[in-house]
Design an enzyme around this catalytic site. Structure first.
Site, PDB file in Angstrom:
ATOM      1  N   LYS A  24       9.086  -3.712 -12.883  1.00  0.00           N
ATOM      2  CA  LYS A  24       8.749  -4.757 -13.177  1.00  0.00           C
ATOM      3  C   LYS A  24       8.284  -5.566 -14.136  1.00  0.00           C
ATOM      4  O   LYS A  24       7.517  -5.430 -14.489  1.00  0.00           O
ATOM      5  CB  LYS A  24       6.625  -3.786 -13.349  1.00  0.00           C
ATOM      6  CG  LYS A  24       6.465  -3.231 -11.778  1.00  0.00           C
ATOM      7  CD  LYS A  24       5.192  -2.582 -11.792  1.00  0.00           C
ATOM      8  CE  LYS A  24       5.271  -1.695 -10.856  1.00  0.00           C
ATOM      9  NZ  LYS A  24       5.997   0.263 -11.372  1.00  0.00           N
ATOM     10  N   ALA A  35       7.961  -8.658 -16.120  1.00  0.00           N
ATOM     11  CA  ALA A  35       7.422 -10.000 -16.034  1.00  0.00           C
ATOM     12  C   ALA A  35       6.405 -10.762 -17.446  1.00  0.00           C
ATOM     13  O   ALA A  35       6.121 -10.663 -18.238  1.00  0.00           O
ATOM     14  CB  ALA A  35       5.643  -9.044 -16.158  1.00  0.00           C
ATOM     15  N   THR A  40      13.880 -13.191 -21.523  1.00  0.00           N
ATOM     16  CA  THR A  40      13.772 -11.729 -21.656  1.00  0.00           C
ATOM     17  C   THR A  40      14.238 -11.207 -20.398  1.00  0.00           C
ATOM     18  O   THR A  40      15.076 -10.217 -20.589  1.00  0.00           O
ATOM     19  CB  THR A  40      12.149 -11.949 -21.329  1.00  0.00           C
ATOM     20  OG1 THR A  40      12.118 -12.602 -23.521  1.00  0.00           O
ATOM     21  CG2 THR A  40      12.476  -9.831 -22.471  1.00  0.00           C
ATOM     22  N   PRO A  80       4.771   1.438  -2.164  1.00  0.00           N
ATOM     23  CA  PRO A  80       4.277   3.167  -3.024  1.00  0.00           C
ATOM     24  C   PRO A  80       2.961   3.236  -1.960  1.00  0.00           C
ATOM     25  O   PRO A  80       2.406   2.454  -1.293  1.00  0.00           O
ATOM     26  CB  PRO A  80       4.626   2.660  -4.206  1.00  0.00           C
ATOM     27  CG  PRO A  80       3.737   1.004  -3.919  1.00  0.00           C
ATOM     28  CD  PRO A  80       4.313   0.362  -2.696  1.00  0.00           C
ATOM     29  N   ALA A  87       2.846   8.305   4.814  1.00  0.00           N
ATOM     30  CA  ALA A  87       3.611   7.431   5.213  1.00  0.00           C
ATOM     31  C   ALA A  87       4.246   7.279   6.295  1.00  0.00           C
ATOM     32  O   ALA A  87       4.223   5.972   6.808  1.00  0.00           O
ATOM     33  CB  ALA A  87       5.182   8.264   4.904  1.00  0.00           C
ATOM     34  N   SER A  88       3.498   7.578   7.790  1.00  0.00           N
ATOM     35  CA  SER A  88       3.794   7.057   9.247  1.00  0.00           C
ATOM     36  C   SER A  88       2.433   6.376   8.993  1.00  0.00           C
ATOM     37  O   SER A  88       3.388   4.986   9.379  1.00  0.00           O
ATOM     38  CB  SER A  88       3.097   8.464  10.141  1.00  0.00           C
ATOM     39  OG  SER A  88       1.681   8.604   9.508  1.00  0.00           O
TER      40      SER A  88
END
Ligand code: 3DU
Length: 214
Positions: free
Chosen positions: A61, A63, A68, A164, A173-174
């Site tokens: 992630k 940011a 950097t 996620p 999931a489905s």
């Protein structure tokens, strides 16, 4: 090539257990996602170790300022990661620096999140996708437990969406696949199970079933 749309979120804090789980699931999942907990508990070299077993996606992630960000992306790439997850709310230059430093590594941009309180970011998905698109990302992260957000994001792109929010965070999931997710991220529901391989196989079956239904 593993025939699965499942990405294991390997958020365990024990290096040898992480390697053991990655080994046992290597023919059941598409990739293993490594996040800060596992890196902080061991070292960045865990990326390279797991990359010898299966594809690795670094959920960093990212940011920060462009310089950097480049350093972080280059590190993940040099360790052999297949993909990296970056934020895009930091603006075009920042996400572009991740794409440039990534080379062949796939960059996924977070444009909406799954947790309570994510409305601030989720309400801005269109702007975030525009920035990410211009920066040349490979795909997107969008929540599998916030189906209307996921479906809106799907309408706006044909790129890969990784979702996620499944299992422990309430999503199915489905439902996520039907709403347009290509890859499904699952952590605790698999690695906290008494039989992680069986838990992952059940999710694979659920995804397969939803594909034949739609
Ligand atoms: O809730 P689980 O245990 O299935 O893990 C989900 C993983 O996906 C975890 O590593 C978390 O940091 C990551 N993630 C989200 O849960 C939600 C997001 O919006 C983005 C990433």
């Amino acid at each position: 090539m593993v025939d699965s749309r499942l990405v294991l979120a390997l958020d365990v804090m024990d290096r040898s257990r992480a390697i053991e789980i990655a080994h046992s699931l290597r023919s059941t999942v598409f990739a293993v996602k490594i996040n800060w907990p596992l890196i902080l508990a061991g070292s960045g070299s865990i990326i390279g170790e797991i990359a010898k077993i299966t594809r690795v996606i670094c959920d960093f992630k990212v940011a920060d300022i462009p310089n950097t960000n480049s350093l972080i992306a280059r590190f993940a790439r040099d360790q052999g990661a297949w993909g990296i997850i970056s934020h895009s709310f930091t603006g075009f230059e920042s996400i572009r620096s991740v794409v440039e430093a990534s080379g062949d590594m796939k960059v996924f941009s977070v444009v909406a999140m799954s947790h309570p309180g994510s409305d601030l970011i989720n309400g801005n998905y269109e702007k975030l996708m525009d920035i990410s698109e211009k920066a040349g990302v490979y795909g997107y992260i969008a929540p599998g437990n916030k189906i209307s957000d996921l479906a809106s994001i799907r309408k706006k792109t044909e790129k890969i969406i990784m979702s996620p929010g499944i299992g422990s965070q309430g999503g199915k999931a489905s439902d996520a696949v039907k709403a347009g997710a290509d890859l499904i991220i699952v952590g605790r529901s698999i690695y906290e199970s008494s039989d992680p391989v069986k838990a992952a196989e059940m999710i694979n079956m659920e995804i397969l079933k939803s594909e034949t239904e739609s």
